[in-house]
Design an enzyme around this catalytic site. Structure first.
Site, PDB file in Angstrom:
ATOM      1  N   CYS A 160       0.814  -1.224   0.000  1.00  0.00           N
ATOM      2  CA  CYS A 160       0.000   0.000   0.000  1.00  0.00           C
ATOM      3  C   CYS A 160       0.841   1.265   0.000  1.00  0.00           C
ATOM      4  CB  CYS A 160      -0.992  -0.009   1.157  1.00  0.00           C
ATOM      5  SG  CYS A 160      -0.272   0.251   2.797  1.00  0.00           S
ATOM      6  N   ASP A 161       2.046   1.245   0.560  1.00  0.00           N
ATOM      7  CA  ASP A 161       2.904   2.424   0.551  1.00  0.00           C
ATOM      8  C   ASP A 161       3.148   2.925  -0.867  1.00  0.00           C
ATOM      9  OD1 ASP A 161       3.346   0.493   2.602  1.00  0.00           O
ATOM     10  OD2 ASP A 161       5.177   1.473   3.253  1.00  0.00           O
ATOM     11  N   ALA A 162       3.191   1.975  -1.813  1.00  0.00           N
ATOM     12  CA  ALA A 162       3.482   2.326  -3.203  1.00  0.00           C
ATOM     13  C   ALA A 162       2.463   3.293  -3.773  1.00  0.00           C
ATOM     14  CB  ALA A 162       3.532   1.064  -4.065  1.00  0.00           C
TER      15      ALA A 162
END
Length: 372
Positions: A160-162
């Site tokens: 999800c950081d991406a």
């Protein structure tokens, strides 16, 4: 003079309350001038840290890329252009390149600031290297499943950081070049990641496949505060490059509103969010990177008419109070969870550059709201 423990606590509480109160006018509105001063204090501490101790990470690193977004937001405010000079020097040092791992979203996070600088200065060299990379990103088939194996993160947005690192870089390149191909690619890949990691019941994102079946100590699912902060901040930045008539615009806005409502319901009484969204008691201390990204994303939504100000602005103000109360006297932002992938411990001495970025992004949107 001697103080009892209780008296000391009350004194500290009173001082903190006065500091928070001093940021508001008699009408309860946060003072724009004070917001800028707080932003400058935090940014100056970070820049001085770089100048005196050097950079902890390579200047193209995602941690710094996230910080640059906030420094740009400050530098874009009136009479703060000196902060843009810092970013231009960094860009020159990098030769306007991103990281070496071409399709790894973390390694081109920095490019979103390059495009924003280009939009202001119109220097082609600022975006030329990333545009070539973005062309190759858009040309990839992106057909691999997002299962967390075989170094999938090097090729796909499988965590999800991406969604903060990649989509805004492509979206701002669209704004810089006028080529909608980049935002279209970002939106296509956004939905691929969302289909895999978004929990429509909880209206939150898992960090990656390895967290789909994990549980917190209280039995709840593991939803990491900063991880979902990355998502919300990335989403509003993606929306900035998505035209009003784009066929996916309304769908993206609905996702944003769904997440905003859920996030506000999880805000703690002190205005912060803890490292674990659904088990804050197991991580009982405020955490400023998640709090900063939520504050930014919610304030952005109010400023852009997507969120009702009466319903959401009080949450923004509470979050800003939590953020400013975490700034040390010397300007260091504390209570920032270290680099990780899940909820973890934090304390007053914990700081990281991406927390600074989130703080400055928040302040920029609050400033805009209070200068309309």
């Amino acid at each position: 003079m001697k103080f009892s423990k209780t008296g000391l606590i009350l004194t500290l509480f009173t001082v903190t309350g006065l500091q928070a109160f001093s940021q508001k006018t008699a009408s309860g509105k946060i003072k724009a001038e004070q917001v800028v001063k707080d932003m400058q204090r935090v940014a100056d501490w970070q820049i001085n840290k770089w100048n005196t101790d050097g950079y902890k990470y390579p200047k193209v690193d995602w941690t710094l890329g996230a910080c640059y977004t906030g420094i740009f937001a400050l530098g874009n405010l009136p009479s703060n252009e000196k902060y843009l000079d810092v970013l231009i020097k960094i860009g020159e040092d990098n030769k306007w390149n991103t990281g070496k791992r071409r399709f790894y979203a973390d390694d081109y996070c920095v490019a979103q600031t390059y495009s924003q600088l280009y939009l202001r200065y119109k220097e082609p060299k600022m975006i030329t290297p990333f545009r070539a990379l973005a062309d190759s990103i858009a040309a990839q088939p992106h057909t691999e499943p997002l299962n967390w194996k075989n170094n999938i993160a090097m090729r796909e947005w499988a965590w999800c950081d991406a969604l903060f690192m990649g989509p805004p870089a492509l979206s701002y390149l669209t704004l810089a070049t006028g080529d909608q191909k980049y935002t279209n690619t970002a939106i296509k890949l956004w939905w691929k990641t969302t289909e895999f990691l978004y929990d429509p019941t909880e209206k939150l994102y898992f960090r990656d496949e390895t967290y789909l079946n994990k549980k917190e100590q209280n039995g709840q699912k593991v939803f990491w505060s900063r991880g979902n902060g990355w998502v919300m901040a990335g989403l509003v930045r993606l929306l900035e490059g998505t035209p009003a008539k784009h066929p996916d615009r309304k769908k993206l806005e609905k996702l944003y509103k769904d997440m905003a409502g859920r996030i506000v319901s999880l805000q703690q009484p002190d205005g912060s969010w803890h490292a674990s969204l659904l088990d804050p008691a197991s991580f009982p201390i405020k955490e400023m990177s998640g709090t900063g990204f939520y504050c930014y994303a919610l304030a952005w939504g109010v400023n852009h008419g997507l969120l009702n100000k009466k319903a959401y602005w009080p949450a923004v103000e509470k979050a800003w109070t939590a953020l400013t109360s975490s700034v040390h006297e010397n300007g260091m932002l504390g209570y920032v969870q270290p680099i990780g992938a899940s909820p973890d411990k934090v304390d007053a001495s914990s700081t990281e550059v991406y927390g600074v970025g989130a703080f400055l992004l928040s302040g920029s949107e609050i400033y805009k709201y209070n200068t309309k």
